[in-house]
Write a protein that holds these residues in place. Structure first.
Motif, PDB file in Angstrom:
ATOM      1  N   HIS A 189       0.822  -1.220   0.000  1.00 46.32           N
ATOM      2  CA  HIS A 189       0.000   0.000   0.000  1.00 46.32           C
ATOM      3  C   HIS A 189       0.850   1.262   0.000  1.00 46.32           C
ATOM      4  CE1 HIS A 189      -3.407  -2.436   2.108  1.00 46.32           C
ATOM      5  NE2 HIS A 189      -3.398  -2.635   0.807  1.00 46.32           N
ATOM      6  N   ASP A 217      -4.877   6.199   7.929  1.00 46.79           N
ATOM      7  CA  ASP A 217      -4.395   5.797   6.601  1.00 46.79           C
ATOM      8  C   ASP A 217      -4.358   4.273   6.476  1.00 46.79           C
ATOM      9  OD1 ASP A 217      -3.668   6.443   4.013  1.00 46.79           O
ATOM     10  OD2 ASP A 217      -1.528   6.535   4.454  1.00 46.79           O
ATOM     11  N   PHE A 219      -6.772   0.504   5.949  1.00 48.84           N
ATOM     12  CA  PHE A 219      -7.311  -0.186   4.779  1.00 48.84           C
ATOM     13  C   PHE A 219      -8.515  -1.011   5.198  1.00 48.84           C
ATOM     14  CE2 PHE A 219      -4.070  -2.666   6.884  1.00 48.84           C
ATOM     15  CZ  PHE A 219      -4.612  -3.938   6.977  1.00 48.84           C
ATOM     16  N   TYR A 246      -7.202  -0.695  -0.523  1.00 45.69           N
ATOM     17  CA  TYR A 246      -6.606   0.548  -0.045  1.00 45.69           C
ATOM     18  C   TYR A 246      -6.870   1.649  -1.065  1.00 45.69           C
ATOM     19  CZ  TYR A 246      -3.170   4.023   1.336  1.00 45.69           C
ATOM     20  OH  TYR A 246      -2.573   5.203   1.718  1.00 45.69           O
ATOM     21  N   PRO A 247      -7.321   2.809  -0.653  1.00 44.60           N
ATOM     22  CA  PRO A 247      -7.538   3.206   0.740  1.00 44.60           C
ATOM     23  C   PRO A 247      -8.838   2.700   1.364  1.00 44.60           C
ATOM     24  CG  PRO A 247      -8.102   5.011  -0.716  1.00 44.60           C
ATOM     25  CD  PRO A 247      -7.552   3.934  -1.596  1.00 44.60           C
ATOM     26  N   ARG A 248      -9.733   2.114   0.539  1.00 42.75           N
ATOM     27  CA  ARG A 248     -11.000   1.661   1.095  1.00 42.75           C
ATOM     28  C   ARG A 248     -11.660   0.683   0.137  1.00 42.75           C
ATOM     29  NH1 ARG A 248     -16.013   5.380   0.329  1.00 42.75           N
ATOM     30  NH2 ARG A 248     -16.757   3.396  -0.457  1.00 42.75           N
TER      31      ARG A 248
END
Length: 409
Positions: A189, A217, A219, A246-248
């Motif tokens: 990431h 920051d 995941f 990542y990020p979501r």
């Protein structure tokens, strides 16, 4: 309360008629429930289940509940041995696609059979603990400084660190439950972490994974299940894959185009609730890490805007075992104060599984637009963009219903 205008009443009646019409048109779906050995994934039985529900949670563990009938039809399938808790996997197949997989954990006798409860495969790691010191810091693993799995040193990128925890857990005899961690290999990431997990603290693996994901920051992560492609007439097999986002995870509302409505011609919400809980609100958070006495590591973060707006001082203390670096602990404090600076608002919506959008067209992590009209609580109507954090499917109800629990974006 003021009288409702006849036009409002007629609009509500038409919306209800449309929803009833949708419900009447829902198709029948074919469900298959496979029970397999947890370690080998060999099929033990295909059992006819009743009163089935199954669900998912973002960065959590969804549950499955069902009734297993014990009668002349099921006795030849050996349902008792096929549902042994702690060593049996169960898959939910809907129309040829595996939608859910997990581990059977409980059985309760009931009239005519037994109730079982299972939890997604991540629940296995609630039953595994760190028994050897693992660290991203070389000085903490000098006795065996090689990287996992040959040694005790952890990769520092947060995605690779998650891989390390999964990989370490599979080394022990009986510790490999066929989770494919290859999706976690390769490019990370780009977010480095410093972590030390002391073996003498016997920390739970799932709790460490969740803690890692929830840092500033961080995941999203989970275990996906499904059918492998059939090739060369080989019997079909199933996969269990550890994945991270990542990020979501999921799509923003503008990208998903998902709309769920209560009221109006496109209504697809059957019922909903909008509770608010302020008990966990905090404008000052203290994150506590490792150390003894006055040397214990502590980081703090405050929401100065809340205090300036007239909120009283509301504090919260969160403990992070194994965190030895102040920067990492500060990241946890920052994430915690951001999460706790608003009320815990987790509205849920019961929607038709075969409505528009249909089950399979959305997942936990997705954002959607929810509109409410013709409701006394929101006399001017409501439109909100929310993120789906859990889904529960009632597979036995007709029409099939999905409960979506959401949080603000």
């Amino acid at each position: 309360m003021a009288a409702r205008h006849p036009a409002q009443l007629m609009a509500g009646i038409h919306a209800l008629d449309a929803l009833i019409g949708q419900a009447a048109e829902q198709p029948e779906h074919t469900y298959t429930f496979l029970f397999c050995d947890l370690l080998t994934d060999a099929v033990l039985a295909e059992l006819p289940l009743q009163d089935v529900s199954y669900g998912y949670e973002l960065n959590g563990i969804g549950a499955m509940r069902a009734f297993v009938p014990l009668n002349n039809e099921t006795f030849p399938l050996d349902p008792i041995n096929a549902t042994t808790g702690g060593r049996t996997a169960v898959y939910v197949d809907r129309d040829g696609s595996i939608l859910w997989g997990g581990i059977v954990w409980t059985r309760d006798p009931a009239k005519g059979g037994m109730q079982i409860q299972a939890a997604e495969f991540l629940s296995y790691y609630q039953h595994r603990y760190i028994t050897q010191t693992l660290s991203t810091l070389l000085e903490n693993v000098t006795a065996n400084p090689a990287l996992v799995p040959d040694g005790r040193r952890l990769y520092s990128d947060q995605k690779s660190l998650l891989w390390s925890l999964f990989r370490w857990s599979s080394i022990a005899a009986g510790g490999g439950i066929r989770i494919d961690i290859n999706p976690l290999a390769g490019t990370g990431h780009g977010v480095s972490r410093v972590a030390t997990y002391f073996g003498y603290e016997r920390q739970e693996l799932f709790a460490l994974m969740k803690q890692l994901a929830s840092a500033d920051d961080g995941f999203d992560f989970g275990i996906e299940v499904g059918w492998n492609p059939v090739v060369n007439n080989v019997p079909p097999s199933r996969f269990r894959k550890a994945v991270s986002w990542y990020p979501r995870r999921g799509r923003a509302a503008a990208d998903s185009g998902l709309v769920f409505s209560k009221g109006g011609p496109a209504a697809n919400i059957v019922a909903y609730n909008w509770p608010e809980d302020y008990t966990a609100v905090a404008d000052q958070v203290w994150a506590v890490g490792d150390g003894d006495g006055e040397a214990r590591l502590i980081a703090g973060a405050a929401d100065l805007d809340m205090l300036a707006a007239g909120w009283p001082l509301l504090e919260s203390v969160q403990r992070y075992e194994g965190v030895t670096e102040l920067a990492t602990l500060q990241g946890h404090a920052n994430a915690d104060v951001n999460a706790r600076s608003v009320a815990d608002v987790a509205p849920w919506f019961d929607v038709l599984a075969d409505g528009d959008p249909a089950l399979g067209g959305y997942s936990v992590g997705d954002e959607a637009t929810f509109t409410i009209s013709d409701d006394p609580r929101f006399p001017d109507g409501l439109e909100a963009q929310l993120r789906i954090v859990s889904m529960d499917v009632n597979a036995s109800k007709r029409p099939e219903i999905v409960r979506l629990t959401c949080v603000g974006v």
